[in-house]
Design a protein around this motif. Structure first.
Motif, mmCIF file in Angstrom:
data_model
loop_
_atom_site.group_PDB
_atom_site.id
_atom_site.type_symbol
_atom_site.label_atom_id
_atom_site.label_comp_id
_atom_site.label_asym_id
_atom_site.label_seq_id
_atom_site.Cartn_x
_atom_site.Cartn_y
_atom_site.Cartn_z
ATOM 1 N N PHE A 263 0.772 -1.241 0.000
ATOM 2 C CA PHE A 263 0.000 0.000 0.000
ATOM 3 C C PHE A 263 0.814 1.308 0.000
ATOM 4 O O PHE A 263 0.224 2.367 -0.152
ATOM 5 C CB PHE A 263 -0.974 0.032 1.189
ATOM 6 N N VAL A 264 2.105 1.248 0.172
ATOM 7 C CA VAL A 264 2.905 2.480 0.182
ATOM 8 C C VAL A 264 2.827 3.173 -1.167
ATOM 9 O O VAL A 264 2.675 4.400 -1.253
ATOM 10 C CB VAL A 264 4.379 2.183 0.543
ATOM 11 N N GLY A 265 2.916 2.387 -2.250
ATOM 12 C CA GLY A 265 2.914 2.959 -3.594
ATOM 13 C C GLY A 265 1.613 3.626 -3.984
ATOM 14 O O GLY A 265 1.590 4.426 -4.922
ATOM 15 N N THR A 316 2.339 -5.362 7.596
ATOM 16 C CA THR A 316 1.204 -5.292 8.513
ATOM 17 C C THR A 316 0.928 -3.848 8.907
ATOM 18 O O THR A 316 -0.219 -3.389 8.924
ATOM 19 C CB THR A 316 1.479 -6.124 9.774
ATOM 20 N N VAL A 317 1.986 -3.107 9.195
ATOM 21 C CA VAL A 317 1.842 -1.715 9.628
ATOM 22 C C VAL A 317 1.455 -0.821 8.461
ATOM 23 O O VAL A 317 0.557 0.021 8.567
ATOM 24 C CB VAL A 317 3.148 -1.207 10.286
ATOM 25 N N THR A 318 2.119 -0.999 7.322
ATOM 26 C CA THR A 318 1.805 -0.147 6.171
ATOM 27 C C THR A 318 0.376 -0.376 5.685
ATOM 28 O O THR A 318 -0.270 0.551 5.194
ATOM 29 C CB THR A 318 2.786 -0.395 5.012
ATOM 30 N N ALA A 319 -0.122 -1.617 5.841
ATOM 31 C CA ALA A 319 -1.503 -1.897 5.439
ATOM 32 C C ALA A 319 -2.498 -1.178 6.347
ATOM 33 O O ALA A 319 -3.511 -0.651 5.876
ATOM 34 C CB ALA A 319 -1.765 -3.400 5.464
ATOM 35 N N VAL A 320 -2.197 -1.139 7.657
ATOM 36 C CA VAL A 320 -3.093 -0.484 8.611
ATOM 37 C C VAL A 320 -3.237 0.994 8.286
ATOM 38 O O VAL A 320 -4.340 1.557 8.332
ATOM 39 C CB VAL A 320 -2.576 -0.667 10.055
ATOM 40 N N PHE A 321 -2.128 1.647 7.921
ATOM 41 C CA PHE A 321 -2.170 3.078 7.632
ATOM 42 C C PHE A 321 -2.452 3.375 6.163
ATOM 43 O O PHE A 321 -2.997 4.433 5.834
ATOM 44 C CB PHE A 321 -0.844 3.738 8.039
ATOM 45 N N GLY A 322 -2.069 2.454 5.269
ATOM 46 C CA GLY A 322 -2.224 2.713 3.847
ATOM 47 C C GLY A 322 -3.581 2.341 3.292
ATOM 48 O O GLY A 322 -4.110 3.037 2.415
#
Length: 340
Positions: A263-265, A316-322
């Protein structure tokens, strides 16, 4: 109006750079062994003790630099794909490009480790690039057959699931000694990256990002429509090929060294465009790079410290915020179509 926009851009860049500096310091100082700012500075000047120097320079610094560079690479890769498909939801993870890279790297690692051979950096990036290109070619072939972008996104997600399933199947039948390494890598993490790896990452990411920045002018024309870009002298076929190659190289580099990061991209370019109030590539490409670095540094801190000493995967973390940002982008695009 132009002056106000320039001031807004300057403020946003300053905020991003300050956040990047803060997270860089926190990444070096915070951990299972807490260090003061003096200890961190002393690790570079030689005034700290040997243990602090080892922790900062050999463990935390490579990880911090990798998180910043790879986060920037993912964001720029996402912006290039969004520009290519003219869709804010397009990204290397959602379209299955990262999963394709993950599959080929996992298979290559299994094959080489079976014979007691460790893949070097160039081989890992090469394997990831092959997987990225295979997934990208599949997406491009599907783009000529599906009727709308929503179907293409769904197709990309399905390709990602297929590649992930094949990767899990391969890991299941890997040798017992290799399963742990493959499983940890496949979950996504910036840990275990050496300074030699960082040097390779820096060369690839900086070169590809600089090349993407040089495409800012034709990309701006392309955003106004393919016909307009042609009238402005843009070679559409060559331009699209460049976008595909640069995006694949950047996402492949991330997957090779850190595994799939979700999800970062998608999230970062969307947030950056909203913050800056523009979609101009000459502004958004460097802003996305810095924003991606900030996003991944912050997420890496959470991944390391939330349940310390247990570390959770970065995805896991990037998915929660992204993921919420992606939902916002989908709703925003739907509202724009509805109002039109």
């Amino acid at each position: 109006m132009n002056r106000k926009r320039v001031i807004r851009w300057m403020i946003c860049f300053i905020v991003l750079l300050l956040l990047a500096a803060v997270f860089l310091i926190l990444e070096l100082a915070v951990g299972s062994a807490k260090l003061s700012l003096n200890d961190v500075i002393g690790a570079f000047t030689g005034s700290s003790n040997s243990s602090a120097k080892t922790i900062v320079r050999e463990i935390r610094l490579p990880r911090t630099l990798a998180a910043a560079l790879l986060g920037g690479a993912l964001s720029v890769s996402g912006f290039l794909l969004q520009s290519y498909f003219n869709n804010p939801i397009a990204g290397p993870y959602v379209l299955g490009i990262s999963s394709g890279a993950k599959l080929t790297v996992a298979l290559s690692m299994m094959f080489t480790m079976k014979y007691g051979i460790l893949m070097n950096s160039a081989e890992m990036v090469g394997a990831a690039f092959v997987g990225s290109m295979i997934s990208m070619v599949a997406i491009l072939l599907l783009s000529g057959k599906v009727k709308n972008m929503a179907q293409l996104i769904i197709a990309g997600v399905m390709i990602g699931y297929i590649c992930s399933a094949l990767t899990e199947l391969a890991v299941t039948f890997a040798d017992d000694a290799n399963i742990v390494n493959l499983h940890n890598w496949s979950m996504g993490s910036f840990s275990g990256i050496s300074m030699d790896n960082v040097k390779v990452i820096a060369v690839i990411v900086i070169a590809a990002s600089a090349a993407a920045f040089m495409l800012s002018k034709p990309m701006s024309a392309y955003q106004l429509g393919e016909n307009y870009a042609k009238n402005m002298g843009v070679n559409i076929k060559l331009f699209r090929t460049a976008l595909i190659l640069l995006s694949s190289i950047l996402s492949a580099c991330v997957t090779a060294f850190a595994g799939p990061v979700s999800f970062v991209g998608i999230a970062v370019p969307h947030l950056v465009k909203n913050a800056f109030g523009t979609a101009k590539p000459i502004i958004i490409i460097p802003a996305s790079f810095i924003g991606g670095a900030v996003f991944c540094l912050g997420c890496d801190l959470i991944a390391r410290m939330l349940f310390a000493p247990v570390e959770i995967s970065i995805s896991t973390v990037t998915a929660v915020f992204g993921a919420p940002v992606v939902i916002m982008a989908m709703l925003s695009r739907r509202n724009q179509k509805g109002s039109a």
